[in-house]
Design an enzyme around this catalytic site. Structure first.
Site, short mmCIF file in Angstrom:
data_model
loop_
_atom_site.label_atom_id
_atom_site.label_comp_id
_atom_site.label_asym_id
_atom_site.label_seq_id
_atom_site.Cartn_x
_atom_site.Cartn_y
_atom_site.Cartn_z
N ASP A 1 50.11 -72.00 35.44
CA ASP A 1 49.14 -71.00 35.41
C ASP A 1 50.19 -69.76 35.20
O ASP A 1 51.34 -69.65 35.42
CB ASP A 1 48.33 -70.86 36.89
CG ASP A 1 47.00 -69.97 36.30
OD1 ASP A 1 46.98 -68.99 35.50
OD2 ASP A 1 46.14 -70.24 37.08
C1 NOJ Z 1 45.31 -67.09 35.66
C2 NOJ Z 1 43.98 -67.97 35.93
O1 NOJ Z 1 43.95 -68.61 37.14
C3 NOJ Z 1 43.63 -68.88 34.81
O2 NOJ Z 1 42.43 -69.57 34.87
C4 NOJ Z 1 43.96 -68.29 33.43
O3 NOJ Z 1 43.49 -69.26 32.48
C5 NOJ Z 1 45.07 -67.95 33.00
N1 NOJ Z 1 45.27 -66.76 34.05
C6 NOJ Z 1 45.40 -67.17 31.71
O4 NOJ Z 1 44.74 -65.81 31.53
#
Ligand code: NOJ
Length: 745
Positions: free
Chosen positions: A267
């Site tokens: 993430d």
């Molecule tokens: C953080 C989030 O937890 C995730 O779900 C998301 O896809 C990513 N950022 C990218 O923006």
């Protein structure tokens, strides 16, 4: 929406090309593939062009200008040494430009076709902007409505989440990822993120392995079996090891047990955060832990780019680990056909008409809105008999706030608000008194309430548009108190005093605790954040163009203190019942400790939710009868046909979602009180009767036992079919070993 057919490369040919590329790559180029970059800040765009040209980037996140994306792809393919195209990632979660209901609202449709169609529209719109990879679906089982990200989930149930999640994957990816307009899915967040303590985002999770396997992992397995291309590791800490460094999750389960051949992305910056968690002391150690655990690509953190080469030189990370990661990323690029068509090539994308896209969003909103309450059949309103309506509330005419949490690319100008939808439907036939009453859902000023009460008095019926603005749910937007925010409860009280029938239309990113207001409302339509076409869908339901047919994908608590409360809980040794559960006011003064039943409930909230999982009313009524099983015994390896007759006993045509639940009475580990095992949406004309048949495979009854291996355990089961998780029509059967003739398990 037909798709042009593209030639798929044979898997063996792909392996050859991957091996060939790997053989020609420098270490810097390999590490480039493992690096996803977000270009932010001064000079970032120029630096991005240069890095792509030098092969130092494998993926770009959050670029959606098609001409810039095309330019980057051209640089990657024509100017970089090996010509490897880029993955262009974006959060396309519930629509791109045309916004579908939030995923939790889509889940309330209990309709895989609707979810599939929404993802297809989103993929087509996103692909036309150059996006070839979305970070969806989110498959986190969500039992805590305080958690803001419940909005992005498909609810609390593993079976429903699996069915709808695989439909969403198929909608994004199509049957063949290399067909123009198909984009790679990324199932997230692996794993257990939904169990964040107290629903606070990014908080610790503690999930015993047995529960992880029985509850949290099945939707991931189902979506990967259905071909989902990629996986995202969660931000959260699972049992002391953050998911981003969790070898048990990503090596033992994902790769070894499940044979996953795609790649895992971290993430956002979650590799660097391993040090913030306190698992590592430096970025270098974080890169080491993540890469060995099986994270193939670093999302926007730059840690792999900065640290991996030193780890390889030191011999701490073997080159085979890097080669395997790069190969799995390249495979996805081949699967997407990017080597043959890396440019956005707008003209090649099948483009559905605006009307088609709006029809999909309209249907998704219409089927997902849940009628929670409808006293004395207040709804539907009669367009002929209603002379005037008061439309009150901060969310009645707000094109932005109805769209929900993930709308980077959503266009509020396309929204039909509730007020607009009503006006479009009833024209000048009905007098509409509109009062916003509160600036936002959070406002505390009651100064406009007199105007709202006057409008209510001057009208036949009040439509109160309440709830939460988009920003109150979603990532990092958890709440501890999930009642109506601001002065909305006070608004309900004041409007109720006008002594007119009141319908609440509630838009929110989560279940709300409505206990304080529910008795002052005659009818409640729970609309989630319904997206672009929310207003049209609501008008249809309010005036009976269509009957509500949504069902709750998540339990609505009576009080925050009941959380976590979910239908598939364990039975426990002292289960509550209507006879034994005692409420605070019923306890005699100085009652002795053991005199009050001693069952598992709260003295001040009982044990039942305000609205159970699967609940949702209709403008008609449905009778369930004649529940039959093809046999009283189900042999291991075989299937049972479960049929039931459903009759529309009311006066209008409507959809019903029939639900099948089972209980395994005695288990190697204790089993849930009920588990959803099937559902079907059927449409019935007034008086019409139909037979719905569910197929129950013995494999559907398998679970992870004490040693955490999958088992199908002979024994007695109960089964219910009906319109909610509180269905009463019941039957029983026995699961027996294959080859067993008698009645004993
Ligand atoms: C953080 C989030 O937890 C995730 O779900 C998301 O896809 C990513 N950022 C990218 O923006």
């Amino acid at each position: 929406m037909s798709n042009a057919v593209a030639a798929t490369i044979q898997p063996s040919a792909v392996e050859k090309r991957v091996a060939d590329l790997l053989g020609r790559m420098t270490l810097a180029e390999k590490l480039g593939q493992m690096n996803q970059v977000s270009a932010e800040g001064p000079g970032a765009v120029e630096a991005l062009r240069k890095a792509v040209c030098e092969g130092r980037i494998g993926s770009v996140i959050n670029q959606v200008d098609p001409s810039f994306v095309n330019e980057l792809q051209r640089i990657a393919v024509e100017d970089s040494r090996l010509g490897i195209p880029l993955l262009i990632g974006r959060d396309v979660i519930h629509g791109f430009r045309t916004v579908m209901p939030i995923p939790l609202g889509q889940a309330a449709t209990w309709n895989p076709d609707v979810v599939h169609a929404g993802a297809r529209v989103a993929a087509l719109e996103a692909a036309a902007a150059g996006v070839n990879w979305t970070f969806a679906p989110m498959l986190d089982i969500s039992r805590d409505p305080r958690w803001g990200r419940i909005a992005e989930s498909l609810g609390e149930d593993p079976f429903l989440t699996s069915r709808l999640g695989t439909a969403m994957v198929a909608g994004f990816q199509g049957a063949d990822l290399s067909v123009p307009g198909c984009i790679a899915a990324c199932v997230k967040h692996f794993a257990g993120y939904g169990a964040s303590e107290s629903g606070r985002d990014y908080a610790t999770t503690n999930i015993p392995e047995n529960e992880l396997r029985n509850v949290y992992l099945p939707p991931f397995r189902a979506a990967l079996d259905a071909g989902a291309a990629t996986v995202m590791a969660s931000f959260s800490d699972l049992n002391g090891v953050p998911a981003t460094a969790n070898r048990f999750l990503m090596r033992d389960i994902l790769r070894e047990e499940w044979g996953f051949g795609g790649f895992v992305v971290s993430d956002w910056d979650s590799i660097r955060q391993l040090a913030v968690h306190g698992l590592t002391a430096s970025d270098r150690d974080s890169a080491f832990e993540a890469v060995l655990a099986g994270v193939d690509m670093d999302m926007a953190g730059g840690v792999y780019a900065a640290q991996l080469s030193a780890l390889i030189e030191d011999g701490r990370v073997p080159m085979e680990v890097i080669d395997a990661a790069v190969a799995s990323i390249l495979r996805v690029k081949f699967r997407l056909g990017l080597f043959d068509r890396s440019y956005a090539e707008l003209q090649r994308y099948p483009s559905p008409s605006e009307d088609d896209k709006r029809r999909v969003a309209h249907e998704a909103a219409r089927q997902g809105i849940v009628l929670l309450k409808n006293d004395r059949g207040l709804l539907p309103l009669s367009p002929e008999k209603t002379r005037s309506i008061a439309v009150i509330g901060p969310l009645a005419d707000d094109p932005y706030e109805q769209l929900g949490t993930w709308i980077f690319d959503g266009d509020p100008a396309l929204s039909v608000t509730g007020l607009q939808g009503i006006r479009d439907l009833v024209g000048n036939e009905i007098e509409v008194h509109h009062v916003r009453a509160l600036e936002t859902s959070r406002s505390r000023s009651t100064k406009s309430f007199d105007g709202a009460v006057q409008a209510a008095r001057a009208s036949d019926v009040v439509l109160l548009f309440l709830g939460e603005e988009s920003i109150l749910s979603g990532e990092a937007h958890s709440r501890a108190d999930i009642g109506l925010p601001g002065a909305q409860a006070e608004l309900v009280r004041r409007v109720h005093e006008a002594d007119k029938p009141v319908v609440a239309i509630i838009m929110a990113g989560r279940p709300l605790v409505l206990t304080e207001v529910i008795d002052d409302l005659d009818a409640v339509l729970f609309a989630w954040h319904p997206g672009t076409m929310g207003g049209t869908a609501l008008a249809d339901l309010l005036f009976g163009v269509e009957s509500p047919s949504g069902k709750l994908p998540v339990t609505f608590p009576r009080a925050v203190g009941q959380i976590p409360i979910y239908y598939n809980q364990k039975h426990g040794g002292k289960p509550p019942s209507p006879d034994t559960a005692i409420l605070i006011d019923d306890i005699p003064v100085r009652a002795p400790q053991t005199s009050i039943g001693n069952t598992s409930c709260h003295l001040d909230a009982g044990y039942r939710p305000l609205f159970p999982f699967g609940h949702g009313l209709s403008y008609t009524t449905f009778g369930y009868s004649n529940l039959r099983l093809s046999s009283p015994q189900l042999r291991s390896g075989e299937a049972l046909a479960v049929s039931v007759e459903i009759t529309n006993t009311g006066r209008i045509a409507a959809d019903e979602v029939a639900q099948l639940y089972v209980r395994d009475l005695v288990g190697n580990v204790t089993r849930p009180v009920r588990e959803l095992k099937g559902f079907q949406r059927v449409r019935l004309a007034p008086g019409e009767k139909t037979t719905v048949t569910f197929r129950l495979d013995s494999g559907d009854l398998a679970f992870y036992g004490r040693d955490n291996t999958l088992m199908t355990e002979p024994g007695d089961f109960q089964l219910w079919v009906g319109g909610s998780s509180e269905a009463e029509l019941r039957a029983a059967f026995r699961l027996v070993r294959a080859g067993t003739g008698g009645t004993s398990p």
